[in-house]
Design an enzyme around this catalytic site. Structure first.
Site, PDB file in Angstrom:
ATOM      1  N   GLU A  73      18.493   4.114  39.869  1.00 33.79           N
ATOM      2  CA  GLU A  73      17.623   3.399  40.803  1.00 33.79           C
ATOM      3  C   GLU A  73      17.920   3.803  42.237  1.00 33.79           C
ATOM      4  OE1 GLU A  73      15.475  -0.767  41.783  1.00 33.79           O
ATOM      5  OE2 GLU A  73      16.459  -0.462  39.862  1.00 33.79           O
ATOM      6  N   THR A  74      19.179   4.052  42.532  1.00 24.54           N
ATOM      7  CA  THR A  74      19.550   4.499  43.876  1.00 24.54           C
ATOM      8  C   THR A  74      18.865   5.820  44.210  1.00 24.54           C
ATOM      9  OG1 THR A  74      21.683   3.364  43.795  1.00 24.54           O
ATOM     10  CG2 THR A  74      21.492   5.234  45.323  1.00 24.54           C
TER      11      THR A  74
END
Length: 142
Positions: free
Chosen positions: A62-63
């Site tokens: 997600e980062t």
């Protein structure tokens, strides 16, 4: 560009100081809307059996997808927020560092989707994830 630790220089709006990114030891080494690369240590990011936690892989994915999406969104005066993530965990990792590479599947004006491949020190695929972000107007003060 990168600093002395090998970290990529991110736009000031994407500071990682004091975030989960910093807490988990994620270091972004390359960042553009077309490709985001980062490393994350296995140590400190494991589940009770001593294996890399699946949630840690999702945080890394997600980062990376969010950074790429945010850089793309900036061209439209928008910010990116994650709306969907899925991940398939292929193999266990007990030590070392994993590397994630995010590449866009779709870069639009209102949504983006990235594929994120996470590999171990030997280059073996550990996890494949997909993240979709919605591009929204920046909140006041953002």
């Amino acid at each position: 560009m990168s600093d002395e630790k090998g970290a990529a220089e991110l736009p000031s709006a994407l500071s990682t100081e004091g975030t989960l990114i910093e807490l988990m030891g994620i270091v972004i080494t390359e960042a553009s809307p077309e490709r985001v690369v980062a490393t994350m240590p296995v140590k400190g990011n494991v589940q009770p059996y001593g294996l890399l936690h699946g949630g840690a892989s999702c945080v890394l994915a997600e980062t990376l997808g969010s950074v790429g999406s945010a850089m793309h969104a900036a061209a439209y005066g928008k910010v990116a927020v994650g709306v969907d993530i899925n991940a398939t965990h292929h193999r266990a990792v007990r030590e070392g560092v994993v590397t994630g590479v995010a590449t866009p599947i779709y870069l639009g004006r209102t949504t983006t989707s990235y594929e994120v491949v996470i590999s171990d020190d030997r280059g073996k695929r550990v996890c494949t994830a997909r993240l979709t972000c919605q591009l929204i107007q920046a909140p006041p003060g953002a």
